[in-house]
Design a protein around this motif. Structure first.
Motif, mmCIF file in Angstrom:
data_model
loop_
_atom_site.group_PDB
_atom_site.id
_atom_site.type_symbol
_atom_site.label_atom_id
_atom_site.label_comp_id
_atom_site.label_asym_id
_atom_site.label_seq_id
_atom_site.Cartn_x
_atom_site.Cartn_y
_atom_site.Cartn_z
ATOM 1 N N GLU C 303 0.831 -1.208 0.000
ATOM 2 C CA GLU C 303 0.000 0.000 0.000
ATOM 3 C C GLU C 303 0.868 1.262 0.000
ATOM 4 O OE1 GLU C 303 -3.461 0.125 0.191
ATOM 5 O OE2 GLU C 303 -3.602 -2.038 0.007
ATOM 6 N N VAL C 304 1.987 1.199 0.700
ATOM 7 C CA VAL C 304 2.899 2.339 0.676
ATOM 8 C C VAL C 304 3.351 2.583 -0.766
ATOM 9 C CG1 VAL C 304 5.171 3.129 1.390
ATOM 10 C CG2 VAL C 304 3.664 2.090 3.043
ATOM 11 N N GLY C 305 3.582 1.481 -1.461
ATOM 12 C CA GLY C 305 3.927 1.621 -2.875
ATOM 13 C C GLY C 305 2.846 2.345 -3.653
ATOM 14 N N TYR C 306 1.589 2.039 -3.370
ATOM 15 C CA TYR C 306 0.482 2.744 -4.041
ATOM 16 C C TYR C 306 0.648 4.241 -3.906
ATOM 17 C CZ TYR C 306 -2.722 -1.327 -4.027
ATOM 18 O OH TYR C 306 -3.331 -2.516 -4.212
ATOM 19 N N MET C 307 0.850 4.639 -2.618
ATOM 20 C CA MET C 307 0.800 6.068 -2.338
ATOM 21 C C MET C 307 2.008 6.778 -2.921
ATOM 22 S SD MET C 307 -0.751 6.042 1.469
ATOM 23 C CE MET C 307 -0.203 4.464 2.034
ATOM 24 N N VAL C 308 3.189 6.181 -2.711
ATOM 25 C CA VAL C 308 4.398 6.817 -3.235
ATOM 26 C C VAL C 308 4.309 6.887 -4.759
ATOM 27 C CG1 VAL C 308 6.874 6.618 -3.428
ATOM 28 C CG2 VAL C 308 5.760 6.069 -1.286
ATOM 29 N N GLY C 309 3.903 5.770 -5.347
ATOM 30 C CA GLY C 309 3.805 5.758 -6.807
ATOM 31 C C GLY C 309 2.820 6.792 -7.307
ATOM 32 N N GLY C 310 1.655 6.837 -6.678
ATOM 33 C CA GLY C 310 0.633 7.790 -7.094
ATOM 34 C C GLY C 310 1.139 9.211 -6.987
ATOM 35 N N PHE C 311 1.848 9.477 -5.913
ATOM 36 C CA PHE C 311 2.339 10.834 -5.721
ATOM 37 C C PHE C 311 3.339 11.216 -6.803
ATOM 38 C CE2 PHE C 311 5.470 13.777 -4.021
ATOM 39 C CZ PHE C 311 4.639 14.826 -3.708
ATOM 40 N N TRP C 312 4.260 10.315 -7.091
ATOM 41 C CA TRP C 312 5.325 10.666 -8.032
ATOM 42 C C TRP C 312 4.888 10.619 -9.476
ATOM 43 C CZ3 TRP C 312 9.417 13.277 -6.668
ATOM 44 C CH2 TRP C 312 9.761 13.283 -5.327
ATOM 45 N N LEU C 313 3.655 10.203 -9.709
ATOM 46 C CA LEU C 313 3.147 10.372 -11.069
ATOM 47 C C LEU C 313 3.122 11.850 -11.409
ATOM 48 C CD1 LEU C 313 0.141 7.920 -11.085
ATOM 49 C CD2 LEU C 313 2.241 7.683 -12.376
ATOM 50 N N GLY C 314 2.937 12.662 -10.372
ATOM 51 C CA GLY C 314 3.072 14.085 -10.539
ATOM 52 C C GLY C 314 1.908 14.766 -11.219
ATOM 53 N N ASN C 315 0.812 14.086 -11.422
ATOM 54 C CA ASN C 315 -0.341 14.809 -11.960
ATOM 55 C C ASN C 315 -1.453 14.847 -10.920
ATOM 56 O OD1 ASN C 315 -1.455 12.267 -12.079
ATOM 57 N ND2 ASN C 315 -0.975 12.018 -14.244
ATOM 58 N N ARG C 316 -2.436 15.641 -11.209
ATOM 59 C CA ARG C 316 -3.450 15.911 -10.202
ATOM 60 C C ARG C 316 -4.165 14.650 -9.743
ATOM 61 N NH1 ARG C 316 -4.582 20.878 -8.845
ATOM 62 N NH2 ARG C 316 -6.202 21.068 -7.270
ATOM 63 N N ALA C 317 -4.556 13.832 -10.726
ATOM 64 C CA ALA C 317 -5.291 12.621 -10.365
ATOM 65 C C ALA C 317 -4.429 11.726 -9.490
ATOM 66 C CB ALA C 317 -5.724 11.879 -11.625
ATOM 67 N N GLY C 318 -3.167 11.576 -9.859
ATOM 68 C CA GLY C 318 -2.296 10.692 -9.102
ATOM 69 C C GLY C 318 -2.101 11.180 -7.681
ATOM 70 N N ILE C 319 -1.845 12.474 -7.526
ATOM 71 C CA ILE C 319 -1.598 12.994 -6.184
ATOM 72 C C ILE C 319 -2.879 12.978 -5.365
ATOM 73 C CG2 ILE C 319 -0.824 14.990 -4.873
ATOM 74 C CD1 ILE C 319 1.011 15.646 -7.175
ATOM 75 N N SER C 320 -3.996 13.338 -6.005
ATOM 76 C CA SER C 320 -5.271 13.239 -5.278
ATOM 77 C C SER C 320 -5.466 11.816 -4.803
ATOM 78 C CB SER C 320 -6.462 13.592 -6.170
ATOM 79 O OG SER C 320 -6.258 14.815 -6.775
ATOM 80 N N GLY C 321 -5.187 10.859 -5.692
ATOM 81 C CA GLY C 321 -5.337 9.459 -5.327
ATOM 82 C C GLY C 321 -4.450 9.111 -4.156
ATOM 83 N N ALA C 322 -3.218 9.602 -4.180
ATOM 84 C CA ALA C 322 -2.295 9.281 -3.094
ATOM 85 C C ALA C 322 -2.800 9.849 -1.781
ATOM 86 C CB ALA C 322 -0.905 9.817 -3.414
ATOM 87 N N VAL C 323 -3.266 11.108 -1.826
ATOM 88 C CA VAL C 323 -3.742 11.718 -0.577
ATOM 89 C C VAL C 323 -5.012 11.027 -0.102
ATOM 90 C CG1 VAL C 323 -4.602 13.816 0.477
ATOM 91 C CG2 VAL C 323 -2.708 13.931 -1.118
ATOM 92 N N LEU C 324 -5.898 10.738 -1.050
ATOM 93 C CA LEU C 324 -7.122 10.029 -0.682
ATOM 94 C C LEU C 324 -6.771 8.664 -0.102
ATOM 95 C CD1 LEU C 324 -10.216 10.104 -0.821
ATOM 96 C CD2 LEU C 324 -10.068 9.009 -3.020
ATOM 97 N N HIS C 325 -5.746 8.069 -0.667
ATOM 98 C CA HIS C 325 -5.372 6.742 -0.182
ATOM 99 C C HIS C 325 -4.751 6.816 1.212
ATOM 100 C CE1 HIS C 325 -5.270 2.580 -1.232
ATOM 101 N NE2 HIS C 325 -4.074 2.455 -0.719
ATOM 102 N N ILE C 326 -4.149 7.946 1.544
ATOM 103 C CA ILE C 326 -3.662 8.090 2.923
ATOM 104 C C ILE C 326 -4.846 7.922 3.867
ATOM 105 C CG2 ILE C 326 -2.710 9.682 4.620
ATOM 106 C CD1 ILE C 326 -1.076 10.961 2.493
ATOM 107 N N VAL C 327 -5.925 8.632 3.544
ATOM 108 C CA VAL C 327 -7.107 8.573 4.397
ATOM 109 C C VAL C 327 -7.700 7.163 4.381
ATOM 110 C CG1 VAL C 327 -9.400 9.493 4.745
ATOM 111 C CG2 VAL C 327 -7.582 10.978 3.918
ATOM 112 N N ASN C 328 -7.932 6.664 3.180
ATOM 113 C CA ASN C 328 -8.614 5.386 3.054
ATOM 114 C C ASN C 328 -7.794 4.251 3.634
ATOM 115 O OD1 ASN C 328 -10.586 6.718 1.757
ATOM 116 N ND2 ASN C 328 -10.008 6.064 -0.298
#
Lengths: 493, 131, 488
Positions: C303-328
């Motif tokens: 799951e940490v991989g999800y968030m780090v990966g999502g964040f480093w995609l560097g686009n809005r959807a990816g970062i939103s996903g990463a932050v949302l995934h922190i919560v979820n």
């Protein structure tokens, strides 16, 4: 065609979900069954109450909540949804009655769990029917997969375990592995997932991308049992017979083909598919499944397994009809959802009744059974006739339209496929009936004495069989709905 | 060559901390005795503390206490004359943190010793596998 | 400030050990309400700043609350409170004599976490990080069996991570002369080309990656979480890694600007591939486990991989996903660990063998577990589906199909993982009641845990569905506000 807001679709979906806590807390079995019936009747009533509006060219909509920008959990009742919801909610009532007879007749364990998940599955089925976009559809599709798992594995023994594993492996694996990414790519390409009469994929991507997407959807919704993603269905036959009857002849598998119909008509759009010529490959895939499944069915000795392979073949009829992309074909395929449902559920009911009364599962052990259970076998004959597509049963009507559809689309090879398959259908059903009634005294494996299954197991198949016959003479309700649905796709019928 | 030596000598404080850090890291990774590992960890932390202290220091500067502050308001304060106190203050906190970590680590070591009667990682692992 | 509420509770708990559970509950309730209040305030009035000791930034330490950390504050407080309520009995069971110490550590840990999230000062973040970590070490170290050894490992890794972070901050201070995040962010753009800035960035990230157990520096996590006492695991597992991911987001977006992080560094691509490796390896290693908590721990690595990966995609959807995934992910990890804690409470073990027939014994706990499992697999309408949706659409947008494949792969592996457990719990009869045929099920031994453990678990499980259903609002109304406007 105008749209109004209504919470009826939501109620229809939720009724059976909300009844589960009541079922769990019911003190004794009779009260529990009473609630099941109440919920089933209410559900059907709610669905039925929306029928006039739908026939009046009104679309009922209910947006629950926007989960993502431009993407909501949303219900919409259009003619196609109505058709499917009517069939499944009505058959739930009948199956509930049958379940009582079957489960008590065999003194099964964990009946409360059984009825709860049954109710839950129906919620998901109606949810799929009324889904207004792919997301909602997918949501209820997955819910259905997980809700049916405890039903399939009801016996909790080794066989149930391995079948349950296979069941989930195919269904969840394909939906997560194929349908979900296809949906995401679709959303990425078009920015919407909302079904519309003409589809919304036109011009969104190159032809090859669309082709890949289409097949990801078709195989991703593995509940439709298109080969090679079919082998979960025979495996799921370890479930108690009412489950096989309602879920694996009606709800679950029809949800699969319904999803494919939705994708073909609502996402890609029939006209657009015609333009890019993707109908024929899909039709070929379906045709291969039709013939192969029928051939395999011939060689099956377990009655339920034979029925299962027959179901696989019949499901592909529906997909085939849709893939013809012609008005008659589409009408035939939608009506076939209903006709096949009534026919096949009758056959499963009979199989269950035979099992309850005699404990026999294999066809080779059923020689002469007609003398012991004449009513059951007569009803079986009617169901078989409907599935084969012979008068005086509803199956003929839908098959007739499918055949007309092949002519309309100039697909003679497919016409031949349909005819050959009908002959094969007859070849695997009629001998059962023949041997049940016509055999010498020595061959017969049963005492020459009428002893039917308990009444709860007997009446439901009689009802569904009668309806199969009635639908031959009065197919109008379903026809009108199907015709309206086809009209909304821009055809003139 | 001169340039290289100049580079090394002029930044000696940085080289010092890097060397210390590497020593600490080496101890943590290579040593099998848990106490030695903890010592390595401490060296590692101290290296960073030294780094901070060194960046605050200046040659020929004094403690940052304004001796003539009271009553002598016209006296100008030359920043060059004083060391930067902030890193040093920060390091007070960091030292506390390091001590606390050390405390927890040692407490755990005692617990482990009671449990296994040894502090050699190999022996503990062998015992765990043997079970 | 939620921080202060929690502090008060800590001190009170120390003084009056008898009532420490009540005090802790009260304190955390206070923290939760104030953070919810803070969130709604921030959403309507914009960021809030609290100056510790009244010194004006950049000299004093400032606490800065914007929508992003207000959201995470709520999550932390809620997770801590639910876990506290749900594990009261297992705490009483596992540490009869050390209850006071346990709750004190518990609260201090939460204080540290809340502080990390709310601080606006880079060095202060380190201090709070260590407060949270040291209490975390102690909480895990209180477990039995191999816990001390696992904790020691954790201490080594954690300390190296923290030290690296400290080093990075040191470099930042060296070049900017400031420790206040906003202040650094204002100064940095002029000197982006500097090597020192580069090193500062690398050290900060390396330190945080170690702390969040990003593959391949995840070695400390599985053992530490698997042997931790249930009550501590239920707190630490959902929070630690997630808060570290938050810290990464904070540093990379608000101290360094997105232009620097994503464009100048050029490490997004390799990091996403590293995340792919994390997801795949985490999933595969989880598959190899025979112990419930250990398996869950490896799922966290993925799951940490999800968030780090999502964040480093560097686009809005990816970062939103990463932050949302922190919560979820915090919520779903809470659910599965609490459920595992309940199982452990009754069954006294969490190897797969001990789970036989558990559905019959503890149907409610298992139902909650199944909801958590469905969320981790990513089945709608649970929240896991939606964050995965954002992550995948971010990946598609960025054209990173490796990440898409990894996410789908891990969904499938998760399905296998959890259904293996469900199968064991559902099909395999108790070993001692094995002699009946299947039509006569073994004697029903309904041994569900007490209500006080069930209700919080059910609330948490319900929150998974609510989070899923309301994730649209969450993303558009909170997360999008929180992200800098340059990210598209």
């Amino acid at each position: 065609m105008h749209t109004i807001f209504s919470i009826k679709p939501l109620i229809a979906v939720l009724i059976s979900m909300l009844v589960t806590p009541v079922l769990v807390s019911s003190k004794n079995a009779n009260i529990r069954e009473g609630w099941t019936f109440t919920a089933a009747a209410l559900k059907f009533a709610v669905v039925l109450s929306m029928l006039p509006a739908v026939l009046d060219h009104t679309v009922l909509e209910c947006t629950l909540i926007e989960v993502m920008p431009g993407l909501a959990i949303k219900f919409r009742v259009d003619p196609m949804a109505m058709l499917f919801a009517l069939v499944s909610s009505f058959l739930w009532i009948v199956t509930s009655a049958y379940s009582i007879g079957y489960m008590r007749g065999l003194d099964e364990h964990s009946q409360t769990r059984y009825f709860c998940f049954f109710a839950l599955s129906l919620s998901a089925t109606i949810g799929v029917a009324f889904a207004a976009n792919l997301l909602t559809l997918y949501l209820f599709y997955e819910l259905l997969s997980f809700a049916t798992y405890p039903l399939v594995t009801h016996h909790q023994d080794k066989e149930a375990r391995s079948s349950g594993r296979k069941y989930l492996f195919y269904i969840v694996g394909s939906s997560i592995g194929l349908a979900l990414p296809a949906m995401l790519v679709t959303y990425h390409l078009t920015g919407t997932l909302e079904f519309s009469g003409q589809g919304f994929m036109a011009g969104a991507a190159s032809k090859s991308t669309l082709a890949v997407l289409l097949f990801m959807f078709v195989f991703g919704f593995a509940k439709a049992g298109i080969m090679p993603f079919h082998s979960w269905l025979p495996a799921a036959m370890v479930a108690p017979t009412p489950v096989s009857a309602l879920l694996h002849a009606v709800a679950v598998v029809k949800v699969g083909v319904f999803c494919i119909l939705r994708v073909v008509t609502g996402v890609f759009g029939v006209q657009h598919l015609n333009v890019i010529g993707l109908g024929t490959p899909l039709a070929v895939v379906a045709a291969v499944t039709v013939i192969t499944a029928s051939l395999i069915a011939l060689s099956q000795d377990g009655l339920k397994r034979r029925l299962a392979f027959s179901t696989i073949g019949q499901l592909s009829y529906i997909v085939l009809g849709a893939a013809l992309l012609s008005p008659k074909g589409l009408i035939g395929s939608m009506v076939h959802i209903a006709m096949h449902a009534f026919g096949k559920i009758t056959l499963f009911f009979c199989a269950g009744a035979i099992f309850v009364a005699t404990g026999v599962k294999n066809i080779s052990d059923m020689v002469g059974i007609g003398k012991r259970m004449p009513v059951t076998m007569t009803v079986f004959l009617i169901g078989a006739l409907s599935v084969i597509g012979l008068p005086p049963c509803g199956g003929l009507i839908s098959k007739w339209n499918l055949v007309l559809g092949t002519l309309e689309a100039d697909q003679f090879p497919l016409l031949i496929v349909l005819l050959v398959s009908s002959i094969l259908n007859a070849a695997y059903f009629l001998p059962i009936v023949y041997r049940a009634f016509f055999c010498t005294e020595e061959e017969s494996q049963f005492e020459n004495q009428v002893k039917e299954a308990p009444r709860w197991c007997l009446v439901p198949p009689v009802i569904t069989a009668c309806l199969s016959v009635v639908l031959f003479f009065y197919p109008q309700p379903f026809f009108n709905l199907a015709r309206m649905a086809v009209r909304s796709m821009g055809f003139d019928v | 060559m001169d340039g290289l030596f100049d580079f090394i000598v002029s930044k000696y404080n940085y080289w010092g901390y890097v060397v210390l850090m590497m020593i600490g890291m080496y101890a943590m990774i290579v040593k099998k005795n848990l106490v030695k590992k903890i010592i390595g960890m401490n060296i590692f932390q101290t290296a960073i503390i030294l780094f901070y202290v060194s960046i605050g220091a200046k040659r020929d500067a004094t403690l940052p206490i304004i001796a003539h502050g009271h009553g002598d308001a016209h006296h100008a304060v030359h920043a060059v004359d004083y060391m930067n106190p902030l890193p040093h203050v920060l390091m007070l906190t960091a030292i506390v943190v390091a001590v606390a970590t050390l405390g927890v680590a040692l407490a755990l070591t005692i617990k482990i010793y009671k449990q296994y009667n040894t502090l050699e990682e190999d022996e503990i692992n062998a015992r765990l596998r043997g079970r | 400030m939620p921080l202060i509420a929690a502090f008060v509770a800590t001190i009170a708990g120390w003084v009056n050990k008898k009532y420490c559970f009540a005090v802790a509950a009260l304190g955390l309730t206070g923290a939760l309400t104030s953070s919810v209040g803070l969130l709604s305030y921030v959403l309507t009035h914009g960021p809030v700043q609290y100056r510790l000791g009244g010194w004006a930034p950049p000299f004093g330490i400032a606490y800065q609350i914007d929508p992003l950390n207000a959201l995470i504050l709520v999550v932390i407080a809620a997770v801590a409170l639910l876990n506290l309520l749900g594990t009261q009995r297992s705490v009483a069971l596992e540490f009869s004599e050390k209850i006071g110490a346990f709750y004190t550590l518990y609260l201090l840990f939460v204080v540290g976490m809340l502080g990390i999230v709310s601080t606006g000062d880079a060095f202060n973040l380190f201090v709070l990080l260590e407060i949270a970590s040291i209490t975390g070490y102690a909480l895990i170290g209180m477990g039995r069996d191999r816990a001390p050894l696992a904790t020691l490992n954790y201490i080594f890794m954690g300390t190296i991570g923290a030290s690296f972070y400290l080093l990075g901050v040191g470099y930042l201070y060296l070049i900017t002369g400031s420790l206040n995040m906003a202040d650094i962010a204002a100064i940095l753009p002029q000197i982006y080309a500097s090597k020192v800035v580069l090193f500062a960035f690398i050290f900060c990230m390396a330190g945080l990656f170690m702390k969040m157990a990003f593959f391949p520096v995840h070695g400390w996590l599985p053992n530490a979480y698997a042997y931790a006492p249930s009550a501590a695991a239920g707190l630490i597992a959902p929070l630690t890694t997630k808060v570290m991911v938050y810290a990464m987001v904070r540093i990379a977006l608000f101290v360094f600007k997105p232009e620097f992080t994503f464009e100048q560094m050029g490490i997004g691509e390799p990091l996403v591939w590293a995340a792919v490796a994390a997801i795949v390896m985490g999933s595969l290693l989880a598959l190899a486990q025979r112990q419930l908590k250990k398996m869950l721990a490896y799922v966290i690595v993925a799951e940490v991989g999800y968030m780090v990966g999502g964040f480093w995609l560097g686009n809005r959807a990816g970062i939103s996903g990463a932050v949302l995934h922190i919560v979820n992910d915090a919520a779903m990890t809470l659910v599965v660990f609490m459920a595992a804690g309940n199982l452990f409470y009754r069954l006294k073990g969490d190897s797969f063998g001990a789970l036989k027939g558990v559905f019959r014994e503890m149907p409610v706990s298992m139902a909650a577990f199944v909801v958590g499992a469905l969320s981790i697999i990513g089945v709608p309408p649970t929240c896991g589906f939606f964050s995965k949706w954002y992550l995948i659409s971010g990946a598609i947008e960025a054209g990173h199909y490796g990440f898409v494949a990894a996410l789908l792969f891990s969904s499938l592996v998760n399905a296998v993982l959890f259904f293996r457990i469900i199968e064991i719990g559902y099909f395999e009869p108790f070993t001692h009641a094995n002699h009946h045929g299947h039509h006569q099920p073994p004697v029903r031994r309904f041994r569900e845990v007490p209500m006080s453990m069930l209700v919080p678990l059910l609330v948490a499980a319900g929150s998974l569905i609510l989070l899923g259903v309301f994730s649209g609002d969450l993303v558009t109304k909170v997360i999008h506000l929180a992200l800098p406007g340059q990210i598209t």
